[in-house]
Each structure stands twice: as C-alpha cells, then as structure tokens.
Scaffold this motif. Structure first.
Motif, PDB file in Angstrom:
ATOM      1  N   ALA A 126     -60.849  43.571  31.029  1.00 26.44           N
ATOM      2  CA  ALA A 126     -60.741  42.770  32.253  1.00 26.44           C
ATOM      3  C   ALA A 126     -62.066  42.793  33.017  1.00 26.44           C
ATOM      4  N   ASN A 127     -62.394  41.693  33.666  1.00 32.44           N
ATOM      5  CA  ASN A 127     -63.590  41.611  34.492  1.00 32.44           C
ATOM      6  C   ASN A 127     -63.169  41.693  35.955  1.00 32.44           C
ATOM      7  N   LEU A 128     -63.431  42.846  36.566  1.00 31.62           N
ATOM      8  CA  LEU A 128     -63.065  43.107  37.959  1.00 31.62           C
ATOM      9  C   LEU A 128     -64.256  42.986  38.907  1.00 31.62           C
ATOM     10  N   GLU A 129     -65.351  42.407  38.444  1.00 26.43           N
ATOM     11  CA  GLU A 129     -66.548  42.348  39.273  1.00 26.43           C
ATOM     12  C   GLU A 129     -66.254  41.664  40.609  1.00 26.43           C
ATOM     13  N   GLY A 130     -66.626  42.346  41.696  1.00 27.80           N
ATOM     14  CA  GLY A 130     -66.420  41.814  43.032  1.00 27.80           C
ATOM     15  C   GLY A 130     -65.000  41.948  43.559  1.00 27.80           C
ATOM     16  N   ALA A 131     -64.102  42.538  42.776  1.00 31.16           N
ATOM     17  CA  ALA A 131     -62.710  42.716  43.205  1.00 31.16           C
ATOM     18  C   ALA A 131     -62.607  43.794  44.279  1.00 31.16           C
ATOM     19  N   THR A 132     -61.604  43.685  45.134  1.00 32.24           N
ATOM     20  CA  THR A 132     -61.340  44.676  46.170  1.00 32.24           C
ATOM     21  C   THR A 132     -60.146  45.517  45.728  1.00 32.24           C
ATOM     22  N   LEU A 133     -60.370  46.829  45.630  1.00 30.19           N
ATOM     23  CA  LEU A 133     -59.311  47.750  45.196  1.00 30.19           C
ATOM     24  C   LEU A 133     -58.923  48.735  46.298  1.00 30.19           C
ATOM     25  N   THR A 134     -59.316  48.486  47.525  1.00 32.88           N
ATOM     26  CA  THR A 134     -59.042  49.385  48.642  1.00 32.88           C
ATOM     27  C   THR A 134     -57.542  49.597  48.807  1.00 32.88           C
ATOM     28  N   GLY A 135     -57.125  50.863  48.737  1.00 30.59           N
ATOM     29  CA  GLY A 135     -55.718  51.205  48.925  1.00 30.59           C
ATOM     30  C   GLY A 135     -54.811  50.846  47.768  1.00 30.59           C
ATOM     31  N   ALA A 136     -55.377  50.366  46.668  1.00 34.05           N
ATOM     32  CA  ALA A 136     -54.552  50.020  45.500  1.00 34.05           C
ATOM     33  C   ALA A 136     -54.111  51.283  44.769  1.00 34.05           C
ATOM     34  N   ASN A 137     -52.894  51.275  44.236  1.00 31.07           N
ATOM     35  CA  ASN A 137     -52.391  52.380  43.427  1.00 31.07           C
ATOM     36  C   ASN A 137     -52.827  52.127  41.989  1.00 31.07           C
ATOM     37  N   LEU A 138     -53.750  52.952  41.499  1.00 31.24           N
ATOM     38  CA  LEU A 138     -54.297  52.806  40.149  1.00 31.24           C
ATOM     39  C   LEU A 138     -53.869  53.946  39.237  1.00 31.24           C
ATOM     40  N   SER A 139     -52.849  54.711  39.636  1.00 25.49           N
ATOM     41  CA  SER A 139     -52.421  55.844  38.818  1.00 25.49           C
ATOM     42  C   SER A 139     -51.915  55.365  37.460  1.00 25.49           C
ATOM     43  N   GLY A 140     -52.478  55.930  36.421  1.00 25.23           N
ATOM     44  CA  GLY A 140     -52.070  55.578  35.057  1.00 25.23           C
ATOM     45  C   GLY A 140     -52.656  54.272  34.554  1.00 25.23           C
ATOM     46  N   ALA A 141     -53.434  53.556  35.377  1.00 26.23           N
ATOM     47  CA  ALA A 141     -54.087  52.321  34.909  1.00 26.23           C
ATOM     48  C   ALA A 141     -55.177  52.712  33.927  1.00 26.23           C
ATOM     49  N   PHE A 142     -55.459  51.833  32.982  1.00 21.26           N
ATOM     50  CA  PHE A 142     -56.470  52.176  31.976  1.00 21.26           C
ATOM     51  C   PHE A 142     -57.283  50.959  31.569  1.00 21.26           C
ATOM     52  N   GLY A 143     -58.518  51.241  31.181  1.00 22.72           N
ATOM     53  CA  GLY A 143     -59.431  50.208  30.711  1.00 22.72           C
ATOM     54  C   GLY A 143     -60.127  50.689  29.453  1.00 22.72           C
TER      55      GLY A 143
END
Length: 164
Positions: A126-143
C-alpha cells in the motif's frame, strides 16, 4: 418516445440519486445489511452507496479495484473489506472501522485515517505517502518492503513512520 427516455435519463443524472442497481441509499444512512436492508428514519449507520461510484459501503464488502478517490467516508463501517488495488487517494476515513481490511497494493496517498481502526489490516504494497494516521489503531496491522509510509519511506527503512 426517444425524447421521453432522454428527459428521464437527464433527470436521473441531475438528481444525484441514480445508482447502478436503482437504489438510493446514500452513505452514511444506508443499511449495513446491504442495499436491500431496512433503515429506520435518518439513522447514521456508516453504510450506503459511496457517491456515484456504484460501490455499496458495508462490512465485508468487495471493493477490489474501486475508485473512491477524494470521497468522504468518515465513520464508515468497513470491517474486513477487500480494497485490493483500490484507489482511495485523498479520501476521508477518519473514525472509520477498517479492522482486518485488505489494502493490498492500494493507493492510500493523502488519506485521513485519524482515529480510524486499522487493527489487523493488510497493508502489503500500500502507498500511504502523505496519509494521516494520528490516533489510528494500528495494532496487528502489517506491511512489507513494498509498503510506502506517510513520510515516503519504505516500511522496513530506517526513519519510516508507518507506526506498525
């Protein structure tokens, strides 16, 4: 007869409520059971058609290759949705439920994921360039090594800011 059909088609296009299957459940007030489901009143459900895209936003939906660029889907109920090869660039997904979503090879540039649940999400390539992840729950997410983080660095590179 042709004139009547053309007038009818123009009225549908101008109304903003014509969808691929004839339903008018607009996001975020549609049924999370699908386009045939019932919704009481003007309840905000986080489900429904995503603009004029023809895609119905609901948990477990298949949005393979969908073009939802620039759409505001804040608060959408998209748990376990397949966004493989989808274009969500510039979309608003703040507060959205995206747990266990498949974002394989998705264009997520400039997406606002603030406060979203991306737990256990597949972000391979995935291309997340410039994305805002503030306060996002990323537990267990993988790349993987092909995942591009918000700061433009690869997932495994030193200084990357993916957060997962």
């Amino acid at each position: 007869m042709r004139l009547i059909f053309i007038a009818f088609a123009i009225s549908l296009l101008g109304s903003g409520s014509a969808f691929a299957d004839g339903h008018a459940a607009k996001f975020p007030n549609g049924s999370c059971a699908g386009p045939e489901g019932e919704v009481s009143g003007s309840a905000i459900t986080g489900c429904g058609y995503a603009g004029e895209s023809g895609f119905y936003v609901k948990p477990d939906a298949n949005m393979f290759g969908a073009n939802l660029a620039g759409m505001d889907l804040s608060g959408a109920k998209l748990k376990d949705v397949n966004f493989w090869d989808a274009n969500l660039s510039g979309a608003g997904l703040s507060g959205a439920e995206l747990a266990a979503g498949n974002f394989y090879n998705a264009n997520l540039t400039g997406v606002d994921f603030s406060g979203a649940d991306l737990s256990k999400a597949n972000l391979w390539g995935a291309n997340l360039e410039g994305a805002t992840l503030t306060g996002a729950n990323l537990s267990g997410a993988f790349g993987n090594d092909n995942t591009i983080c918000p700061n433009g660095k690869g997932w495994g590179q030193e200084g990357s800011d993916c957060g997962f």
